[in-house]
Motif scaffolding. Structure first.
Motif, PDB file in Angstrom:
ATOM      1  N   SER A   4      54.397  44.474  50.473  1.00 49.01           N
ATOM      2  CA  SER A   4      54.341  45.014  49.172  1.00 49.01           C
ATOM      3  C   SER A   4      53.780  43.776  48.440  1.00 49.01           C
ATOM      4  N   SER A   5      54.345  42.601  48.690  1.00 48.97           N
ATOM      5  CA  SER A   5      54.209  41.639  47.605  1.00 48.97           C
ATOM      6  C   SER A   5      52.742  41.250  47.722  1.00 48.97           C
ATOM      7  N   ASP A   6      51.815  41.536  48.967  1.00 51.66           N
ATOM      8  CA  ASP A   6      50.767  41.056  49.035  1.00 51.66           C
ATOM      9  C   ASP A   6      49.899  42.261  48.247  1.00 51.66           C
ATOM     10  N   ILE A   7      50.176  43.563  48.376  1.00 50.70           N
ATOM     11  CA  ILE A   7      49.569  44.463  47.509  1.00 50.70           C
ATOM     12  C   ILE A   7      49.914  44.201  46.152  1.00 50.70           C
ATOM     13  N   GLN A   8      51.231  43.669  45.597  1.00 49.51           N
ATOM     14  CA  GLN A   8      51.225  43.406  44.273  1.00 49.51           C
ATOM     15  C   GLN A   8      50.358  42.468  43.702  1.00 49.51           C
ATOM     16  N   ALA A   9      50.170  41.317  44.883  1.00 50.14           N
ATOM     17  CA  ALA A   9      49.156  40.302  44.309  1.00 50.14           C
ATOM     18  C   ALA A   9      47.841  40.773  44.192  1.00 50.14           C
ATOM     19  N   VAL A  11      47.084  43.850  43.112  1.00 49.84           N
ATOM     20  CA  VAL A  11      47.027  44.646  41.952  1.00 49.84           C
ATOM     21  C   VAL A  11      47.017  43.664  40.532  1.00 49.84           C
ATOM     22  N   THR A  12      47.727  42.557  40.657  1.00 50.09           N
ATOM     23  CA  THR A  12      47.806  41.758  39.555  1.00 50.09           C
ATOM     24  C   THR A  12      46.446  40.941  39.522  1.00 50.09           C
ATOM     25  N   GLN A  13      45.641  40.503  40.662  1.00 49.13           N
ATOM     26  CA  GLN A  13      44.423  39.910  40.642  1.00 49.13           C
ATOM     27  C   GLN A  13      43.107  40.826  40.379  1.00 49.13           C
ATOM     28  N   ASP A  17      36.266  45.617  34.999  1.00 47.34           N
ATOM     29  CA  ASP A  17      34.812  45.945  34.861  1.00 47.34           C
ATOM     30  C   ASP A  17      34.239  45.703  36.168  1.00 47.34           C
ATOM     31  N   LYS A  18      35.072  45.378  37.333  1.00 48.22           N
ATOM     32  CA  LYS A  18      34.627  45.060  38.701  1.00 48.22           C
ATOM     33  C   LYS A  18      35.008  45.990  39.527  1.00 48.22           C
ATOM     34  N   CYS A  19      34.383  46.262  40.796  1.00 41.09           N
ATOM     35  CA  CYS A  19      34.904  47.056  41.744  1.00 41.09           C
ATOM     36  C   CYS A  19      36.187  46.598  42.319  1.00 41.09           C
ATOM     37  N   LEU A  20      37.072  47.269  42.959  1.00 38.64           N
ATOM     38  CA  LEU A  20      38.340  46.926  43.513  1.00 38.64           C
ATOM     39  C   LEU A  20      38.073  46.114  44.688  1.00 38.64           C
ATOM     40  N   ASN A  21      39.031  45.193  45.017  1.00 33.59           N
ATOM     41  CA  ASN A  21      39.192  44.382  46.410  1.00 33.59           C
ATOM     42  C   ASN A  21      39.111  45.509  47.565  1.00 33.59           C
ATOM     43  N   ALA A  22      38.424  44.691  48.656  1.00 35.81           N
ATOM     44  CA  ALA A  22      38.094  45.493  49.753  1.00 35.81           C
ATOM     45  C   ALA A  22      39.461  46.179  50.300  1.00 35.81           C
ATOM     46  N   PRO A 388      33.818  42.290  45.085  1.00 39.45           N
ATOM     47  CA  PRO A 388      33.769  43.224  44.120  1.00 39.45           C
ATOM     48  C   PRO A 388      32.534  42.838  42.825  1.00 39.45           C
ATOM     49  N   GLY A 389      31.594  43.761  42.773  1.00 38.29           N
ATOM     50  CA  GLY A 389      30.684  43.586  41.893  1.00 38.29           C
ATOM     51  C   GLY A 389      30.904  44.156  40.696  1.00 38.29           C
ATOM     52  N   PRO A 390      29.936  43.839  39.463  1.00 38.72           N
ATOM     53  CA  PRO A 390      30.236  44.275  38.171  1.00 38.72           C
ATOM     54  C   PRO A 390      29.939  45.553  37.961  1.00 38.72           C
TER      55      PRO A 390
END
Lengths: 424, 424, 424
Positions: A4-9, A11-13, A17-22, A388-390
């Motif tokens: 979950s720490s990876d997922i939390q990172a 989320v934080t990152q 105004d950009k798409c979500l990470n893959a 992630p694009g704008p």
């Protein structure tokens, strides 16, 4: 991606105004988290009242791994239970929809009444306590006939705000006196969030939805003022004027029409009555009503389209003659169910008052077109070169609102899990 | 099998002259590593020039999760880009092959020119910088019309050695003036390395390839001298003499024919012109040319077969009348795409100069037979009783060369990752 | 669920007289453990002697990832080997059943004799030692024609106890002189333990098996004395009397009939000859024999049904005229093969002495009904609301016996792995 720490990172990152990470679109672990935190803790739209009009009518829905049965009781209340027997754990109702007396397990005949109480269990002996083996209830809430469930023990309380705001908008369309004219289950080959993001903008409409853009104007969904030429500016002004005029007219008829945006709520939602083009009556190819029997006590067919969008999983269009509702349910990281239901007045007769083809074709085609776009977006998100694009701040603000809501819900989840360990 | 340390241990433990350990054929983690380290860092054969002869011709290839589009520009150069839009990440070209003007995303109309530059993006506002949102390029290199790509930022430099050595061998077959007569995509139910190992020996030919062993002699692929009887020794001598005689003849015609073995290179390869049996002309059932229009400026049909094998994913056979190329692409630990392309002279007319059936039947049948063998090898490797068996030093040295190259590439990868943690 | 310590905790937490916790039905890690510890270390029923009556007859079975070939030698002995070549590891016999001379690998022709010895391997050179490359043997044991294999190096010794007890029960039915009349492979969409649990009770029979409950009485499988009314008490008394009378009669004919329960053994089993209803002859819809040719030296068709249940994976019914055997083999956490084989006298002629339809319909229908129940139980177990429910001590004691045996076998496994780390 395991911890979950990876997922939390991730989320934080997340950049605004950009798409979500893959991984938000691909990772099995994040789908598990979505099912636990988003679909397991929020109000989920799953059905409409006309799917179970009579006592004993029963409908099942699958929210992730949870199967829930909805049952209308003799008192006309709709109750919801986990669809699993308390004896050997068999699934109780295997059909998508059926009508029953008691809830009887096919395996060994254990029987439950409409309150979920165990009323029959043979061969368990004299000392067996039936009262400890009732069905597990699920929270259920109907807003003017739209049925939401919540799998959490303590559902978000702001469903009351949504009910209070929305009931005056929805009530005139009188869902209780509708019937299901048609229903379709389409599986899109993409993550459920791509299905939602696709719904939250019409930037893609002009190039992809030749049917939908007959009744709907592209200017109802934002545009860049920097790219206006004279013709476009004229069109925009006409459209803006029509909104003002139509809203005034509709409000004078007792139909609330103004935009209400509560997208930052836990139970986030937005609504607005939109003018329709040409005849201005309905989401049909000729923009006229598809059904002669108007809903509720309407006499004027030209009421535009009331749109209602909810986080995390639904949207709805209410016209003077019919209603279309959409329930989005994740199946896998890259597979999502889009359940579409068309409602008409319960007295409307197919072939006489409406043709199914005319009623359903705009959204049937639009759904298929969206499925193709969602598939392309999913395929792209799986590529290592994906970045992630704008989002356009003019045409995609509600995509951003959805992603922002989603990320905040995860943040709140992690903040409330003291140890920082994921729920699962 | 989860940690790269486990994989490193397997790499270290590998015994020379034996099959690989089972996880190299089965484990999802090792396929991920193969995609990152082998397919992500080496030159991969993906297409032939005649697949995209004209400006605007476009071909897509899938290397693991990466989709790459190849586009021939107005300047006749072939460029390669990651097939993903810089806006919402949608896959750009969904077709296997097409012809386009600009590269236009179907989702929201973002458009890129043949250099990958973003030239149109509506509704992004006046301050949006298109120059930051061009397509991500992929390295591409054509060797006499065989198109290789490399997904790494810094591709192996020794592609130049392969080009220098191979161009004189390949150029006379004049790929540029060929056309694609037929192409087939076969999915083998086995790991990509089993497909490659199967290609690197003909020990299995006699028992399994009744068509291929018409033009090809078993003695061209090694044999044990200990098992020679008088008849066999005679046959071997005849074959060895024929190589010597034919090579002399072919070289005198300006056709380099001698074996070149560079299998230990990062961009490892091997080539050799092999005599064909009977009529000695082509890989056909009657061993005569399949196409009347000879390639390039050839007039003599009897040029044997120039074979060209590359690490990690291709082999090719060049005859006087046609060319067959094979591109191997992993799909899953136990699924591999074998893409076979048959080329003839661009002026050859089907039905007149060649029959498709006669042209393709030897390799169509051979591919199906190999697919069955690869499936059996995969099934065996998944069994707990599987144990790496010994390679014959007479008939399987190039299987060993392939495995040895593969293991060395992984070793180099682990050595260069300072922390010893796998790339992913 | 990844660490064996998690599984050990689940094993320790198991509550007696309740269903297993969900991961025992769902988790891939637990299926791996089941395959290693249960199917890898115990005697598994896989075939009957009449499947391979002649020398050279060969049958393959898949126990998890292990493929095993059974071969009857010229000495009429059945031997078993891992179905994988010692050269490149290819699967040797690809067919479910075939007849062969030597065992020849299709890949490169390596050949093994009926003892598994490598007798031919070309091109391996003069110094190659064939004797180190024989097939890996698997333990095999026939009990009166029922063939069990054990993949462990040291199989449980108490197979001898099962053989000693069961041979007198089974021998009169003379399997050696039977033939396979029909065989069916049904894949149930549930965990193998749900298939076994379903078999170990008839609480579900009355509501689900209209065919099976013609010959079988519900009272043969337990009932709650607290729920007896006068009619039921009469029925029970009649049934109990019939058992006593029939057993006396059958024993006097030399047929052991009394219940033998050895369910706590490592090689756990139970047997009992049960009266059949109405004509009392066979598992058919008219309860008469399906085949006119009685088995062995029987002359009386009315011998009831001898049932034989084994841990972990089989059950069998022996009548005067035919035998039905069931072999249960896991495929995935939620997929299980049920292989059913119907045997009749080898001289019985289809169409004359028996009709296939009449012979097979009771168990064909019962299997399909059980498959539906197992699917519902699996679906339920996958729901987050699933909670292990209570077994009836009257109708489900043998379900508890199965689960108790299973849990004890895992406990013993963990106790014997000194470090407490799972086998895999």
């Amino acid at each position: 991606m395991r911890l979950s720490s990876d997922i939390q990172a991730l989320v934080t990152q997340r950049e605004k105004d950009k798409c979500l990470n893959a991984p938000f679109y691909n990772a099995a672990e994040i789908l598990d988290l979505d099912l636990a935190v988003i679909f397991g803790q929020h109000w989920i739209f799953v059905a409409v009242a006309p799917e179970l009009p009579e006592p004993g009518d029963c409908v099942t829905v699958e929210v992730g791994k949870a199967s829930v049965l909805l049952l209308r009781g003799d008192d006309m209340e709709v109750r919801a239970f986990h669809n699993v027997c308390r004896h050997r754990g068999a699934r109780l109702i295997d059909e998508r929809a059926t009508t029953i007396g008691n809830i009887v397990c096919r395996y060994h005949g254990w029987s439950y009444n409409e309150d979920g109480a165990l009323i029959l269990a043979e061969h368990m002996g004299a000392d067996f306590d039936k009262s400890c083996h009732g069905l597990k209830p699920v929270h259920v809430r109907s807003i003017a006939g739209l049925i939401f469930i919540c799998l959490a023990e303590n559902p978000p309380a702001d469903i009351e705000e949504m009910a209070r705001v929305m009931e005056p908008y929805l009530a005139p369309h009188d869902i209780a006196n509708c019937k299901v004219a048609h229903s379709s289950d389409l599986i899109e080959e993409g993550n459920w969030k791509l299905t939602m993001e696709n719904n939250r903008e019409c930037y893609h409409c002009e190039g992809n939805h030749p049917q939908l853009t007959v009744p709907l104007s592209e200017f109802g969904f934002g545009f860049s003022p920097d790219e206006m030429d004279e013709r476009r500016s004229d069109d925009v002004k006409k459209y803006t004027d029509s909104i003002e005029r139509d809203h005034k007219h509709w409000e004078s008829c007792g139909l609330p029409s103004a935009e209400e945006e509560h997208l930052a709520n836990v139970t986030g939602f937005r609504t607005m009555r939109l003018p329709l083009m040409w005849a201005g009556e309905s989401h049909t190819l000729d923009t006229k009503v598809a059904s002669k029997k108007l809903l509720g006590s309407f006499t004027d067919p030209k009421l535009g389209g009331l749109s209602f969008w909810t986080h995390p999983n639904s949207w709805h269009h209410f016209m003077s003659d019919h209603i279309v509702t959409f329930s989005i349910l994740p199946i896998a990281p890259d597979r999502t169910l889009v359940r579409t239901t068309w409602l008409v007045h319960k007295d409307a007769i197919e072939g006489e008052d409406y043709s199914l083809d005319n009623l359903t074709q705009v959204w049937t085609m639009t759904n298929l077109q969206d499925a193709m776009l969602v598939r392309l977006a999913q395929l792209g998100s799986e590529q290592p070169a994906y970045e992630p694009g704008p989002y356009s701040r003019f045409t995609e603000p509600h995509v951003e609102a959805f992603c922002d809501w989603y990320i905040k819900r995860l943040q709140d989840h992690f903040a409330s899990s003291k140890t920082g360990i994921a729920a699962e």
